[in-house]
Scaffold this motif. Structure first.
Motif, PDB file in Angstrom:
ATOM      1  N   LEU A  88       5.461  38.701  -1.474  1.00  0.00           N
ATOM      2  CA  LEU A  88       4.674  39.576  -0.532  1.00  0.00           C
ATOM      3  C   LEU A  88       5.640  40.002   0.354  1.00  0.00           C
ATOM      4  O   LEU A  88       5.352  40.526   1.807  1.00  0.00           O
ATOM      5  N   ASN A  89       7.131  40.494   0.143  1.00  0.00           N
ATOM      6  CA  ASN A  89       7.917  40.635   1.085  1.00  0.00           C
ATOM      7  C   ASN A  89       8.285  42.291   1.016  1.00  0.00           C
ATOM      8  O   ASN A  89       7.702  42.801  -0.009  1.00  0.00           O
ATOM      9  N   ASP A  90       8.810  43.028   2.150  1.00  0.00           N
ATOM     10  CA  ASP A  90       8.882  44.502   2.159  1.00  0.00           C
ATOM     11  C   ASP A  90      10.294  44.654   1.509  1.00  0.00           C
ATOM     12  O   ASP A  90      11.314  44.803   2.165  1.00  0.00           O
ATOM     13  N   SER A  91      10.222  45.037   0.170  1.00  0.00           N
ATOM     14  CA  SER A  91      11.684  45.019  -0.890  1.00  0.00           C
ATOM     15  C   SER A  91      12.169  46.135  -0.282  1.00  0.00           C
ATOM     16  O   SER A  91      13.639  46.273  -0.826  1.00  0.00           O
ATOM     17  N   THR A  92      11.551  47.251  -0.002  1.00  0.00           N
ATOM     18  CA  THR A  92      12.527  48.335   0.279  1.00  0.00           C
ATOM     19  C   THR A  92      12.712  48.774   1.706  1.00  0.00           C
ATOM     20  O   THR A  92      13.025  50.033   2.125  1.00  0.00           O
ATOM     21  N   TYR A  93      12.449  47.947   2.413  1.00  0.00           N
ATOM     22  CA  TYR A  93      12.652  48.130   4.038  1.00  0.00           C
ATOM     23  C   TYR A  93      14.232  48.319   4.079  1.00  0.00           C
ATOM     24  O   TYR A  93      15.048  47.629   3.661  1.00  0.00           O
TER      25      TYR A  93
END
Length: 821
Positions: free
Chosen positions: A175-180
């Motif tokens: 559940l990470n913010d992969s496009t940050y």
């Protein structure tokens, strides 16, 4: 680029071969100069770029490229390219797709354009297109950019890093913010934007994704409560391009409580007017209504009370083990206003402030030169004049209301309830649901700025194909050319129990007694209360068991066959503190309900009116409402059968649509206007038989479907026709509009709210576009499950003009052949 909205001076480049191959010639489908921008040589290690200043923050979604054709003399193009972007012109970031790939495929010849979707989209002001080559070569490019202005103004958010969910029997969910695109430091994200602003809304099941070839949980940024030091909340900061006047924040949150995921229980937000300032001490706190019955993901709208700030810090408090967001957006006004906190009487008084301002000299004031008394006199005179003017305005309003009341009483004694042209349709109601003052067109224009002067002219003719009137007084506009009901006899939109009430054209009784009610009196002691479904100002709706009701009703009872003697019923009950007007309205509602007898309309079974509290007993289906039923199901497939997932077939959805159209056809035949048709007001039995009801407005579960005006009236604006919102006009044709929205709900399986990406205020603005009919109105999208012919039928229901909308008889005849007999 092509239409030159981006000026030549806003297009620059790292180099160019000649003046005639400069960056100003890099416009798609144009042949000025030598036909394109051409950098001065290109080596594999070079970073030559074409830079475009978009002039403001932009949500960039598509890039198109061409080579140099130069009227059939060019032969240069870029086979590959990549993108860099910057929101401030100083810090540049490299774009990557969702799989981390930076290079995009370009052109294969000199003339054909290649369009590439940007996934994820870019929020930027400056963009650089960088051609990529594997060999030393000459390339030339023409470019087009597609997107829209980023009016929200958010330039970065900071948050804890997302975490990994590991549950036995389920795949890992990252559940990470992969496009940050900001900084990752000490398990936190700083100074960037990512998946919370990419426009992709997560599905109800967070393990499923809208993208291909990505991992489970990709669409959500999520955190586990225990892993954050047991502090019980997630803290996020949001920075904007300038100070804004914030009205609300919308957070799309997952609510799959079977996996320990819930929407946040509450949120507190602090505000900073400038980045170098401190946080204001007064926070805005909002408590959400937790839902343990519907696992659907949903938007939660957090009011921000028009606070002005350039930066926000919000703490979202856990309601369960996990909390997951897929999108966060903000609504704000154009002009920020300084926030004035509430003061107690002891600490702040307007009179004291004025006295201090006028009479309290400062130690640094210059010596009195004799003008001070004159200044004081002028100020006091101005204040007295303002007080007199306000008093005169209030007095005039009071006198006008008294005279208008006398005029109406005189008119009511001389004319029937309905009046208007002899050839006018008497079967609709004209109601202004705000306050009587908003019946003035000038005030209505101030309330809804979308209405131009032409709106007043259309209101004179009812807004439809009636005689064109270009000049009239406010009274003529709303009383001469459009038939309507005397306002004192209008049945209100919201009943005393909080439920909807039908608009009935012929109900003119001023008072009702027991002899006017045809329903039988049921023994009150045989009603066993189980659950409160909802409530209104003077009444409540309860789910009850009625003992011995089938025997009481006898043969021909509409109740299903049961082994026992208790059946579930809905009981509307008037509270003891109800006013005499509420009591009369309640009896009117009973009389309305007693006239309805159709297989697809909820039935009044019996009443308890021999003593207080007054009660009416209606049918209630064990399967609940259609919205809840569909939102918990998937479309029927081999996968649903294999995994025992609750499902419905396309045939089931069509059968439901036919039943609703049949019930509405019956109401229309009686000239009844429902005014709140939606899936939440359709109940199902175990055989998927639908009965149209009116409980939705009273239930807290659906409070977000209603827009509250002036803290009083609530309106289902996302289901309402434009003429109902702008002109207060409710007709069978406006019910047809709502039926189209209900069809849309059915074929999206009630997975999202209509116009879910629009705030309530934007929905109202969109109705203004329907009124102007200049092609800028926003329609609901075609649901993937919906056959094209059925979506065309929905679009006809949303026609701007009433004559273009189908009737319920026509809708029933159009839908019926699609159902397998």
């Amino acid at each position: 680029m092509e239409d030159k909205r981006i000026k030549d001076e806003d297009i620059t480049a790292s180099s160019q071969w000649y003046e005639t191959t400069g960056p100003q010639y890099a416009r798609l489908n144009r042949e000025e100069g030598d036909g394109a921008w051409c950098p001065e040589g290109l080596e594999p290690s070079d970073t030559q770029y074409l830079q475009v200043d978009l002039g403001r923050l932009t949500f960039l979604t598509v890039v198109g490229t061409q080579g140099r054709y130069a009227r059939n003399s060019g032969n240069e193009f870029a086979r590959y390219y990549r993108l860099n972007y910057s929101r401030d012109g100083l810090l540049w970031k490299s774009w990557r797709n969702r799989l981390g790939i930076m290079v995009m495929e370009g052109n294969k010849n000199t003339y054909a354009s290649v369009i590439n979707d940007i996934h994820p989209p870019i929020i930027t002001r400056y963009i650089r297109v960088i051609p990529v080559t594997k060999l030393s070569t000459t390339v030339c490019m023409r470019v087009e950019l597609y997107g829209c202005s980023w009016d929200e103004g958010l330039i970065s958010y900071s948050a804890p890093e997302g975490q990994l969910m590991m549950q036995p029997g389920y795949p890992f969910a990252n559940l990470n913010d992969s496009t940050y695109d900001g900084v990752h430091e000490k398990r936190r994200l700083f100074d960037g934007l990512g998946q919370l602003t990419d426009g992709v809304i997560g599905l109800d099941d967070f393990l499923r994704t809208r993208q291909f070839s990505v991992w489970p949980g990709y669409d959500y940024l999520g955190w586990r409560n225990e892993s954050l030091g047991m502090q019980g909340y997630v803290e996020m900061e949001f920075v904007f391009d300038r100070q804004r006047n914030f009205t609300s924040m919308k957070v799309h949150s997952n609510n799959m409580f079977t996996h320990g995921v819930k929407i946040f229980s509450s949120v507190s937000c602090w505000f900073k007017p400038r980045l170098i300032a401190g946080w204001e001490p007064e926070a805005v706190t909002f408590n959400t209504v937790l839902d343990d019955r519907n696992p659907s993901a949903r938007y939660v709208t957090v009011p921000l009370n028009c606070r002005a700030a350039k930066s926000l810090r919000c703490r979202f408090f856990f309601a369960d083990v996990w909390m997951m967001f897929s999108e966060i957006s903000f609504q704000s006004g154009n002009k920020p206003h300084r926030h004035v906190p509430w003061f107690t009487h002891s600490s702040f008084n307007l009179q004291t402030q004025l006295t201090d301002l006028i009479f309290s000299p400062s130690a640094s004031d210059p010596p009195d030169d004799g003008n001070t008394p004159v200044l004081i006199g002028c100020l006091v005179t101005i204040i007295l004049l303002l007080v007199i003017i306000i008093f005169l305005i209030l007095w005039c309003q009071y006198v006008c209301k008294v005279l208008e009341k006398v005029r109406r009483q005189a008119a009511g004694a001389a004319v029937p309830l309905f009046y208007g042209p002899a050839n006018a349709d008497p079967h609709y109601e004209r109601v202004f649901l705000l306050d009587p003052q908003y019946q003035n067109p000038a005030v209505l224009r101030n309330k809804l700025p979308e209405l131009s002067q032409s709106a007043e002219a259309s209101a004179c003719g009812g807004g439809y194909a009636e005689p064109d009137v270009t000049q009239c007084t406010p009274h003529q506009c709303f009383h001469s050319n459009a038939p309507h009901y005397a306002e004192t006899d209008i049945v209100r939109l919201q009943g005393v129990t909080g439920s909807n009430m039908y608009a009935v054209p012929a109900l003119t009784v001023d008072s009702l007694t027991r002899k006017d009610i045809s329903a039988a009196e049921f023994p009150r002691q045989q009603l066993i209360f189980r659950e409160k479904l909802g409530e209104g100002q003077f009444g409540e709706v309860h789910l009850c068991e009625a003992e011995g009701l089938p025997e009481f009703l006898g043969e021909g009872s509409p109740l299903p066959e049961r082994d026992g003697h208790s059946v579930l019923v809905a009981v509307k009950q008037l509270r003891a503190d109800a006013t005499s007007q509420a009591r009369n309205d309640f009896l009117k509602e009973i009389k309305i309900m007693s006239r309805l007898n159709d297989p697809n309309i909820i039935r009044l079974l019996c009443v308890c009116v021999s003593s207080d509290p007054l009660c009416m007993v209606t049918e209630y289906m064990e399967n609940g409402d259609l919205n809840m039923f569909l939102s918990q199901r998937e479309i029927e497939s081999t996968l649903t059968h294999a995994n025992n997932i609750p499902s419905v077939s396309l045939s089931d959805l069509l059968h439901m649509s036919v039943q609703i159209s049949s019930g509405m056809k019956y109401l229309a035949s009686l000239n009844f206007v429902h005014r709140d048709l939606a899936t939440r007001n359709c109940l199902l039995d175990r055989r998927l038989t639908i009965k149209i009801a009116d409980f939705g407005m009273s239930r807290n579960l659906y409070s977000s479907d209603y827009y509250r005006i002036q803290g009083r009236a609530v309106l289902p604006i996302r289901w309402m026709a434009w003429e109902s919102i702008l002109l207060g006009k409710f007709t069978t044709a406006s019910d047809v509009w709502a039926f189209g929205v209900t069809l849309w709900e059915i074929f999206t399986l009630c997975k999202e709210q209509p116009y879910s990406l629009l705030s309530d205020e934007q929905v109202i603005e969109n109705t203004g576009e329907f009124f102007r009919n200049q092609g800028r109105q926003i329609f609901l999208y075609a649901p993937p499950l919906c056959p094209p012919s059925l979506f065309e039928l929905m679009m006809r229901c949303w026609s701007r003009d009433i004559p273009d909308r189908p009737t319920f008889e026509g809708l029933y005849q159009a839908l019926r052949p699609h159902v397998n007999q």
